[in-house]
Design an enzyme around this catalytic site. Structure first.
Site, PDB file in Angstrom:
ATOM      1  N   LYS A 106      -4.506  14.992   3.553  1.00  0.00           N
ATOM      2  CA  LYS A 106      -5.595  15.066   3.189  1.00  0.00           C
ATOM      3  C   LYS A 106      -6.481  15.964   3.695  1.00  0.00           C
ATOM      4  O   LYS A 106      -7.854  16.323   3.511  1.00  0.00           O
ATOM      5  CB  LYS A 106      -6.371  13.487   3.688  1.00  0.00           C
ATOM      6  CG  LYS A 106      -5.628  12.379   2.651  1.00  0.00           C
ATOM      7  CD  LYS A 106      -6.192  11.085   3.136  1.00  0.00           C
ATOM      8  CE  LYS A 106      -5.552  10.087   2.543  1.00  0.00           C
ATOM      9  NZ  LYS A 106      -6.005  10.069   0.837  1.00  0.00           N
TER      10      LYS A 106
ATOM     11  N   THR B 132     -10.357   7.053  -4.504  1.00  0.00           N
ATOM     12  CA  THR B 132     -11.420   6.331  -4.909  1.00  0.00           C
ATOM     13  C   THR B 132     -12.522   6.518  -3.945  1.00  0.00           C
ATOM     14  O   THR B 132     -13.878   6.284  -4.273  1.00  0.00           O
ATOM     15  CB  THR B 132     -11.368   4.819  -4.807  1.00  0.00           C
ATOM     16  OG1 THR B 132     -10.608   4.462  -3.470  1.00  0.00           O
ATOM     17  CG2 THR B 132     -10.134   4.562  -5.961  1.00  0.00           C
TER      18      THR B 132
ATOM     19  N   HIS C 255       1.728   5.343  -6.304  1.00  0.00           N
ATOM     20  CA  HIS C 255       0.466   5.766  -5.771  1.00  0.00           C
ATOM     21  C   HIS C 255       0.506   7.228  -5.103  1.00  0.00           C
ATOM     22  O   HIS C 255      -0.166   7.707  -4.308  1.00  0.00           O
ATOM     23  CB  HIS C 255       0.059   4.892  -4.744  1.00  0.00           C
ATOM     24  CG  HIS C 255      -0.705   3.742  -5.200  1.00  0.00           C
ATOM     25  ND1 HIS C 255      -2.240   3.812  -5.748  1.00  0.00           N
ATOM     26  CD2 HIS C 255      -0.514   2.388  -5.537  1.00  0.00           C
ATOM     27  CE1 HIS C 255      -2.356   2.551  -6.404  1.00  0.00           C
ATOM     28  NE2 HIS C 255      -1.394   1.898  -6.143  1.00  0.00           N
TER      29      HIS C 255
ATOM     30  N   LYS D  65     -11.656   8.880   5.137  1.00  0.00           N
ATOM     31  CA  LYS D  65     -10.247   8.503   4.543  1.00  0.00           C
ATOM     32  C   LYS D  65      -9.207   8.234   5.754  1.00  0.00           C
ATOM     33  O   LYS D  65      -9.642   8.900   6.659  1.00  0.00           O
ATOM     34  CB  LYS D  65      -9.816   9.262   3.456  1.00  0.00           C
ATOM     35  CG  LYS D  65      -9.827  10.653   3.900  1.00  0.00           C
ATOM     36  CD  LYS D  65      -9.696  11.732   2.802  1.00  0.00           C
ATOM     37  CE  LYS D  65     -10.712  11.992   1.948  1.00  0.00           C
ATOM     38  NZ  LYS D  65     -10.614  11.394   0.510  1.00  0.00           N
ATOM     39  N   ARG D  66      -8.091   7.559   5.320  1.00  0.00           N
ATOM     40  CA  ARG D  66      -7.096   7.508   6.360  1.00  0.00           C
ATOM     41  C   ARG D  66      -6.583   9.121   6.777  1.00  0.00           C
ATOM     42  O   ARG D  66      -6.817  10.013   6.000  1.00  0.00           O
ATOM     43  CB  ARG D  66      -5.921   7.094   5.393  1.00  0.00           C
ATOM     44  CG  ARG D  66      -4.619   6.923   6.297  1.00  0.00           C
ATOM     45  CD  ARG D  66      -3.520   6.379   5.615  1.00  0.00           C
ATOM     46  NE  ARG D  66      -3.325   6.610   4.014  1.00  0.00           N
ATOM     47  CZ  ARG D  66      -2.617   7.207   3.645  1.00  0.00           C
ATOM     48  NH1 ARG D  66      -1.486   7.919   4.459  1.00  0.00           N
ATOM     49  NH2 ARG D  66      -2.349   7.710   2.304  1.00  0.00           N
TER      50      ARG D  66
ATOM     51  N   LYS E  81     -16.768   6.484  -5.090  1.00  0.00           N
ATOM     52  CA  LYS E  81     -17.863   5.909  -4.483  1.00  0.00           C
ATOM     53  C   LYS E  81     -19.035   6.851  -3.877  1.00  0.00           C
ATOM     54  O   LYS E  81     -20.294   6.483  -4.064  1.00  0.00           O
ATOM     55  CB  LYS E  81     -17.330   5.212  -3.472  1.00  0.00           C
ATOM     56  CG  LYS E  81     -16.372   4.040  -3.748  1.00  0.00           C
ATOM     57  CD  LYS E  81     -15.396   3.555  -2.508  1.00  0.00           C
ATOM     58  CE  LYS E  81     -14.294   2.380  -3.135  1.00  0.00           C
ATOM     59  NZ  LYS E  81     -13.287   2.674  -1.963  1.00  0.00           N
TER      60      LYS E  81
END
Length: 809
Positions: free
Chosen positions: A551, A653, A354, A545-546, A657
């Site tokens: 990110k 993901t 991942h 998100k985290r 969504k």
């Protein structure tokens, strides 16, 4: 005999009233929302229990090949709505709640989120279990029954504070304790070699007790099982110590071992935290392997054919120690010859990677493994020696090649590379998006791919439409039902039929009216959790998100500050009103991520209270992000921020969504964004920034972020405002470290390199949002082309290409 499904409101009322009396212990007219939640859950549980028993019986009789999915996280969220949907009981339950003077929404909200995960890894695992059930795969998920989850995030003075999340404090109606299923898990000690036999003389032992949760399929009698392990001390109490008043020592043994299943991802910034995390990983792996082998022996009488009936999948490296554990059990406890055991092991395991970032790959100090799992370290050393001997025959004398392949990193403190162990011990290794899988074999695992190119493949991630559209967005689900029928829940590619509606004014109007309702609901959540009032007519710009530097939530904040400054400079301009929404948790020991959360709050405090700005711009951070919060945010989003540095996000993901719920994506050409772009078309997504080869070339050529700072006045003004204390006047230097990391620390994730492109692309977003009909058409195109991102498709591909399990048409 099957219990009839109470699919009418009258039958449902009778079933609920019976459960209120039998299991909750209250009269119907006295029932609270919590009482009703428990009663409705018991009605659904009874149906699911029958399906579980039937599914397990059928799999045993058929001697089915099963997949066992090992994961540290299963972020399943709330179960009630999902169970009612799978049983086709939602309408009956909704009417029944009205008869009881409540709403199903209110009753549902009294169920706590199952705190069994944190981020995308756990949400993916939950989607996969849903699809395994939906496709009828004989399957088990295995994990830990965390009593407190990771933590409950509370914002105090703009800063993240971690509180316990006692989701099991009042019990849960969804688990089935298996009192007769318990396995000893051992730690420490030493190894004796008696002839050819190794005997592990352990120093401590804990019992792993099983708790099952049933994962239903939609419109099928099949279910999947999530088996979670709780750590229980072999002796609860030192009674002698208790009787003399030494209460601390009396409970010491209990606390020493049972803390294994207390908290997800204990802070590993201390030696004790690192050891606890290793114990956690081994604890659930050891119990799961023994459970798998016991079931196999009971059905087949021999372990020689284990690989023919069992597929064990490693979700990331957290369960990688399972490779050594299976060898330990086969060789040491069942006296299987090493070569035979190793052949079976490699044919049994498969592994999903991942991450592309070497620093994120799990490693353990050799000394810590020697202390906690001495026999497993011996096994890893032997696997490594035999593997490197084989590799050297392929490239004799290539020392660098062998050093990169080795399961032991010999640089500095010797460490065991768990990703390398996973690769060597598996017959198939997959990435989770086309780009990620390609980069795995070209960069991270290039040497392994040279040895075994046939072992590497791609399985692009997917999401379950049952939760992330049917459950999260009932208004849109109803619109789809009216136009294409209900079968899209099991065949998401049917959404493609809706693309023709993009030019239908009536459909567009209904589609956007539903979006507006969802934004009103999201606005209410924002006000309830942050105190900030936002206008639902604004563009809702979402990054959930985290919190992690790669990110690039910080890049998003830079844009918000740029916009704030631009509005002040030109208040008369026709600005598109925007609400920028963040949510996510930072790991408790991750200082930079926690600093970004505080910056978001500080910037929001200034912007949201500036009368010159009004509703033109708002910045909010929704606390304690989890599945139930996501189910409100996803349907209300207009813009989906997927802005990781190209080449760093494996898949994502959340991007799927959000697009499925009609949000347009602004993102880099990274992870599954690439495949989303290929499916929706270049004109229906906002791609910006450097591509992966350009990132690599810029780093190789000597990236100099200071030059960008000095040459871009807008960027300089933004960074100077942060470092100069404009948003933290009480502590002007609070964010100097964040800015210095960009300007002087090398800007590792290249925020400044993508800044100008990001700002330009955000202006294109404004221009499109100012054209409501064009925006609606593109949102419909995005939703209609998400069919390939169903987790049903992903799991069917896993079953065919990796697990060798037949999938019914």
């Amino acid at each position: 005999m099957n219990t009839p499904i109470p699919d009418s409101s009258t039958a449902m009322n009778m079933a609920i009233d019976a459960q209120l009396l039998k299991t909750v212990g209250v009269a119907s007219h006295d029932a609270t929302s919590t009482d009703l939640m428990k009663a409705v859950a018991q009605v659904a549980r009874e149906q699911l229990s029958e399906r579980w028993v039937q599914s397990q019986s059928a799999d045993r009789e058929n001697k089915a090949r099963r997949v066992y999915y090992l994961s540290m996280e299963f972020l399943i969220g709330r179960t009630l709505s999902n169970a009612l949907g799978a049983l086709r009981l939602t309408n009956a339950a909704s009417k029944s709640m009205m008869d009881h003077a409540h709403t199903l929404e209110d009753v549902r909200d009294h169920e706590p989120d199952a705190a069994l995960g944190n981020g995308g890894l756990g949400r993916l695992a939950a989607c996969f279990l849903d699809s395994m059930a939906n496709l009828g795969l004989p399957s088990f998920g295995y994990g830990i029954r965390y009593e407190y989850g990771m933590f409950k995030q509370k914002i105090v003075g703009g800063a993240q504070t971690e509180l316990p999340d006692p989701w099991l404090a009042d019990g849960t109606p969804w688990e089935f304790p298996r009192a007769d299923i318990s396995f000893p898990v051992r730690f420490g000690g030493w190894v004796e070699h008696i002839g050819e036999r190794a005997v592990w003389r352990h120093a401590g032992e804990v019992a792993a007790k099983a708790y099952d949760m049933v994962i239903p399929g939609y419109g099928t009698q099949k279910v999947s099982t999530l088996r979670l392990w709780k750590a229980v001390a072999p002796a609860d109490l030192d009674l002698q110590a208790f009787n003399v008043g030494d209460y601390g020592r009396a409970a010491q043994v209990k606390n020493e071992y049972e803390n294994i299943s207390w908290v997800l991802y204990p802070n590993d910034s201390t030696p004790a935290g690192r050891e606890l995390r290793l114990r956690q990983e081994y604890f659930f792996v050891a119990a799961s392997v023994r459970d798998i082998l016991l079931r196999h022996i009971m059905e087949h009488g021999s372990l020689a054919n284990l690989h023919e009936k069992v597929a064990i999948h490693l979700n990331d490296t957290h369960p990688a120690i399972a490779v050594a554990e299976l060898m330990h059990v086969l060789c040491d406890e069942h006296s299987m010859p090493w070569a035979q055991a190793w052949s079976i092991c490699q044919k049994t395991f498969s592994y999903t990677n991942h991450t592309l970032m070497p620093e994120a790959l799990e490693t353990w100090p050799v000394g810590l493994l020697q202390h906690v799992l001495p026999r497993h370290l011996e096994i890893i050393f032997r696997i490594n020696a035999e593997f490197l001997a084989e590799a050297e025959r392929r490239r004799p004398g290539d020392v660098g090649f062998l050093a990169r392949l080795s399961l032991i990193d010999e640089h500095g403190e010797r460490r065991v590379r768990m990703a390398n162990l996973s690769v060597v011990g598996s017959h198939m290794i997959n990435g989770v998006s086309a780009l990620h899988s390609d980069l795995l074999i070209k960069t991270l695992f290039a040497d392994f791919a040279f040895l075994w190119p046939e072992r590497f493949t791609n399985m692009t991630n997917g999401i379950t439409p049952r939760r992330w559209l049917a459950q999260a967005n009932p208004g849109l689900a109803a619109l789809l039902d009216q136009n294409i029928g209900p079968d899209w829940r099991n065949h998401l590619d049917l959404l493609k039929q809706v693309e023709a509606k993009k030019d239908d004014a009536a459909f567009r109007s209904e589609f956007m009216a539903i979006k507006r309702e969802n934004k009103v609901r999201l606005a209410a959540l924002i006000e309830r959790t942050t105190g900030v009032k936002v206008n639902p007519a604004s563009l809702f710009d979402v990054q959930i998100k985290r919190i992690h530097e790669y990110k690039r939530q910080l890049l998003n904040v830079l844009h918000v500050i740029w916009r704030y400054q631009a509005i002040i400079a030109a208040p008369e301009a026709d600005w598109v009103p925007r609400v920028t929404i963040f949510a996510g948790k930072a790991a408790s020991g991750y200082a930079a991520a926690k600093s970004i959360i505080r910056l978001i709050h500080d910037v929001g405090e200034i912007i949201n209270n500036d009368p010159r700005i009004g509703d033109k711009l708002k910045l909010v951070f929704i606390p304690n992000y989890g599945v139930s919060v996501a189910e409100v945010i996803m349907p209300g989003a207009d813009l989906s921020e997927q802005i990781s540095t190209a080449g760093t996000e494996a898949s994502g993901t959340g991007n799927m969504k959000l697009a499925l719920n009609g949000a347009l994506t602004i993102g880099t050409d990274d992870g599954a964004n690439i495949e989303i772009r290929e499916n929706v078309g270049d004109d229906n997504i906002f791609i910006f920034g450097l591509r992966t080869p350009e990132v690599q070339a810029m780093k190789k050529g000597g990236y100099q972020p200071m030059r960008l700072y000095e040459s871009n006045p807008g960027l300089k003004t933004v960074l100077d405002a942060i470092s100069g204390g404009q948003f933290s006047p009480d502590e002007p230097g609070r964010y100097r470290g964040l800015v210095d990391a960009l300007l002087w620390g090398g800007d590792h994730y290249m925020l400044l390199a993508d800044y100008a492109s990001y700002i330009d692309t955000q202006l294109k977003v404004d221009a499109l949002y100012a054209q409501p009909e064009a925006w609606a058409s593109k949102a419909i195109i995005n939703m209609a082309n998400m069919g390939t991102f169903s987790s049903d498709r992903t799991i069917a591909q896993y079953a065919r290409e990796i697990w060798n399990i037949p999938v019914a048409p």
